[in-house]
Design an enzyme around this catalytic site. Sequence first.
Site, PDB file in Angstrom:
ATOM      1  N   THR A 125      -9.187 -30.723  28.358  1.00 34.92           N
ATOM      2  CA  THR A 125     -10.216 -31.760  28.162  1.00 34.92           C
ATOM      3  C   THR A 125     -10.167 -32.775  29.305  1.00 34.92           C
ATOM      4  OG1 THR A 125     -10.045 -31.468  25.784  1.00 34.92           O
ATOM      5  CG2 THR A 125     -11.053 -33.515  26.535  1.00 34.92           C
ATOM      6  N   ASN A 166     -15.366 -19.936  24.083  1.00 36.23           N
ATOM      7  CA  ASN A 166     -14.215 -19.935  23.182  1.00 36.23           C
ATOM      8  C   ASN A 166     -14.532 -19.320  21.825  1.00 36.23           C
ATOM      9  OD1 ASN A 166     -15.612 -22.588  23.658  1.00 36.23           O
ATOM     10  ND2 ASN A 166     -14.772 -22.999  21.628  1.00 36.23           N
ATOM     11  N   SER A 175      -5.874 -24.854  30.831  1.00 35.37           N
ATOM     12  CA  SER A 175      -4.970 -25.533  29.901  1.00 35.37           C
ATOM     13  C   SER A 175      -3.859 -24.563  29.494  1.00 35.37           C
ATOM     14  CB  SER A 175      -5.769 -25.951  28.665  1.00 35.37           C
ATOM     15  OG  SER A 175      -4.935 -26.595  27.739  1.00 35.37           O
ATOM     16  N   CYS A 220     -17.791 -24.876  13.259  1.00 35.62           N
ATOM     17  CA  CYS A 220     -18.440 -24.595  11.980  1.00 35.62           C
ATOM     18  C   CYS A 220     -17.985 -25.637  10.959  1.00 35.62           C
ATOM     19  CB  CYS A 220     -18.034 -23.206  11.515  1.00 35.62           C
ATOM     20  SG  CYS A 220     -18.841 -22.685  10.028  1.00 35.62           S
TER      21      CYS A 220
HETATM   22  N1  PLP Z   1     -12.680 -25.844  27.020  1.00 36.95           N
HETATM   23  C1  PLP Z   1     -12.611 -24.741  26.273  1.00 36.95           C
HETATM   24  C2  PLP Z   1     -13.528 -23.591  26.535  1.00 36.95           C
HETATM   25  C3  PLP Z   1     -11.682 -24.677  25.210  1.00 36.95           C
HETATM   26  O1  PLP Z   1     -11.610 -23.575  24.447  1.00 36.95           O
HETATM   27  C4  PLP Z   1     -10.833 -25.788  24.977  1.00 36.95           C
HETATM   28  C5  PLP Z   1      -9.875 -25.797  23.830  1.00 36.95           C
HETATM   29  O2  PLP Z   1     -10.201 -25.427  22.727  1.00 36.95           O
HETATM   30  C6  PLP Z   1     -10.929 -26.905  25.823  1.00 36.95           C
HETATM   31  C7  PLP Z   1     -11.860 -26.896  26.827  1.00 36.95           C
HETATM   32  C8  PLP Z   1     -10.022 -28.084  25.640  1.00 36.95           C
HETATM   33  O3  PLP Z   1      -8.725 -27.811  26.095  1.00 36.95           O
HETATM   34  P1  PLP Z   1      -7.473 -28.712  25.584  1.00 36.95           P
HETATM   35  O4  PLP Z   1      -7.232 -28.328  24.173  1.00 36.95           O
HETATM   36  O5  PLP Z   1      -6.342 -28.337  26.481  1.00 36.95           O
HETATM   37  O6  PLP Z   1      -7.889 -30.129  25.769  1.00 36.95           O
END
Ligand code: PLP
Length: 382
Positions: free
Chosen positions: A71, A149, A198, A324
Amino acid sequence: MIYFDNNATTPVAPRVIEAMLPFLKGSFGNPSSAYSIGREARKAIERSRENVASLLGANDASEIVFTSCGTESDNWAILGALDAWPEKKHIISTTVEHDAVSKLIRKLEADGYSVTWLEVDEEGGFDTAQLRNALRPETALVSIMLANNETGILFPAGEIGRIVKEHSGAIFHVDGVNAAGKIPIDLKSMQIDLFSISAHKFHGPKGIGALYIRQGTDIDPYLIGGGQERGRRAGTEAVHQIVGIGAAAEFVSDLSPMEKVKLLRDRLENEILDKIPNSRLNGTSDPGKRLPNTSSISFENTNGEMILHRLDQAGICVSTGSACNAADHTASPVLAAMNVPYAWAMGSIRFSLGRFNTDDEVDRLLDAFPGMLADLRATYRH
Ligand code: PLP
């Protein structure tokens, strides 16, 4: 426990824990200190930077900056790019981004930025002509994910980069958080300026991420000002965490185990679709356009939250998709963007497999699940 929720987070690999431990015990030096335990910490950080650069196919390790999570990487990429081009007020993104990107861009939109949200089709893909038409001289930033995701759908980041660079001077940011460690990535051969990852999505610890900043990319150097990371992201480095992301990057840089993961996923997906009436796959079934580990499947006239809790009682972890919401009866925005009908979208489950799953675990799910779902459907009231 059977863990089929590897897009949410992953178990930390034992070798990653082993690599981190010395930096939590004896070797506690500040990497900016000149004496030996400081130099040891610095060396470990630079080794990790090289491992991450190698996982992503970066040109040079100096293109990797450590952050606290995906994030933060996404937020920094977006705000840093916009700050570098204060006169440009247009952003392009898609309707299926993770909250880490979409919530920030929605806020920027409310603050006066003009935003083009590229729409996806029923298979989860989008027509790149939409992107070509949206690019303008005042476009500062294009932010598009590599792997979704929820559905595992892959966007063609190489082609998108070419289009962005041919038609504009915009910065191209890619949220690669759910792609790294699952598919090959070679940033040096792509026209991507910024790429977020991440560690906890690829068997590293939580609380550590990285942003790839291509050499020469004009983004504001930091959200957190100060000296470390060459002035780009300050704060005394979390050495054990950085060692963790480096060890995890090394662990997942061998992608051969993903072939087994794909076989398990394919078996799970095909048998569920086969055995369970009124079930459908969300997104394309084209293996070239999907992560090898993810299946988002909808079951008509049932409820994803209820399925999740039933499976939890049987010791099986899955997800309903990250957004969801059973409480207010809204379906996932990603599935809504793909025009999945409401009665199907509300009964959606994401199975995301990982390197530690086994054939036996898939068998156990396939034994338990059809009966469990029939049972739920028999009692389900809207
Ligand atoms: N972007 C995507 C596509 C993700 O799946 C996630 C986490 O679920 C994030 C960003 C955020 O990552 P983090 O949990 O390390 O902040």
